[in-house]
Design an enzyme around this catalytic site. Sequence first.
Site, PDB file in Angstrom:
ATOM      1  N   ARG A 166      79.152  19.989   7.101  1.00 59.72           N
ATOM      2  CA  ARG A 166      80.249  20.549   6.312  1.00 59.72           C
ATOM      3  C   ARG A 166      81.156  19.430   5.815  1.00 59.72           C
ATOM      4  NH1 ARG A 166      82.609  24.643  10.765  1.00 59.72           N
ATOM      5  NH2 ARG A 166      82.597  22.649  11.833  1.00 59.72           N
ATOM      6  N   GLU A 173      88.641  31.100  17.325  1.00 61.37           N
ATOM      7  CA  GLU A 173      87.303  31.619  17.028  1.00 61.37           C
ATOM      8  C   GLU A 173      87.390  33.132  16.822  1.00 61.37           C
ATOM      9  OE1 GLU A 173      84.697  29.745  16.489  1.00 61.37           O
ATOM     10  OE2 GLU A 173      85.658  27.878  17.111  1.00 61.37           O
ATOM     11  N   ARG A 204      85.122  22.596   5.959  1.00 61.16           N
ATOM     12  CA  ARG A 204      85.887  22.733   7.207  1.00 61.16           C
ATOM     13  C   ARG A 204      87.274  22.198   6.900  1.00 61.16           C
ATOM     14  NH1 ARG A 204      88.610  22.832  11.359  1.00 61.16           N
ATOM     15  NH2 ARG A 204      87.791  22.936  13.466  1.00 61.16           N
TER      16      ARG A 204
END
Length: 192
Positions: free
Chosen positions: A112, A78, A70
């Site tokens: 992540r 998004e 990330r």
Amino acid sequence: MRGCNPSCSPKSEAVSVALKRLPSIFGSLLAASAISFAAAAHTIEGRVVRVSDGDTVTLLDGSHAQRRIRLAGIDAPEKAQPYGGASTRHLSGMVFGESVSVEYKKHDRYGRIVGKVLKDGHDASLEQIRAGLAWHYKQYQREQSRADRSTYAELENAAQQAHAGLWRDPAPVPPWTWRVEQRAKHRITQEP
């Protein structure tokens, strides 16, 4: 007795000397903690084998393990948002199939790695902001160095002033707001 008046005891003088040394001792402790914090950072290298969206990639490291990364310091639209696809394509054009290094200190709640992705020394997060395809994620800016925090904020402002990317929209919706709205809509549709 140097640090005391004539009525001081040797013990009082020792306390006086210790108090005078306190700023240098405190400074040394701060420097040591800064060094240990810098040493706590990790770096991995590998090739980007997938770009999930404008702020998430998958890296194949030297041991052939796939690691989800990330990008630190940004939040990109998004996929279902305006500019979500453009943000993903822009990041993909920069790093997909490329060797990168990732500097990181933490993992997020999804496991992540949250880190700074560098390709040839260039920060991919900064390039996303510069193109107007990501927001500086100010909610997490305390995790950034002071220099990064300042640079990210300045570049976001410059992209906004230039109407770059998502800043062409008169009222772009930040992804963190969009996600909350989507969860609320989902809850409403799930109610009997």
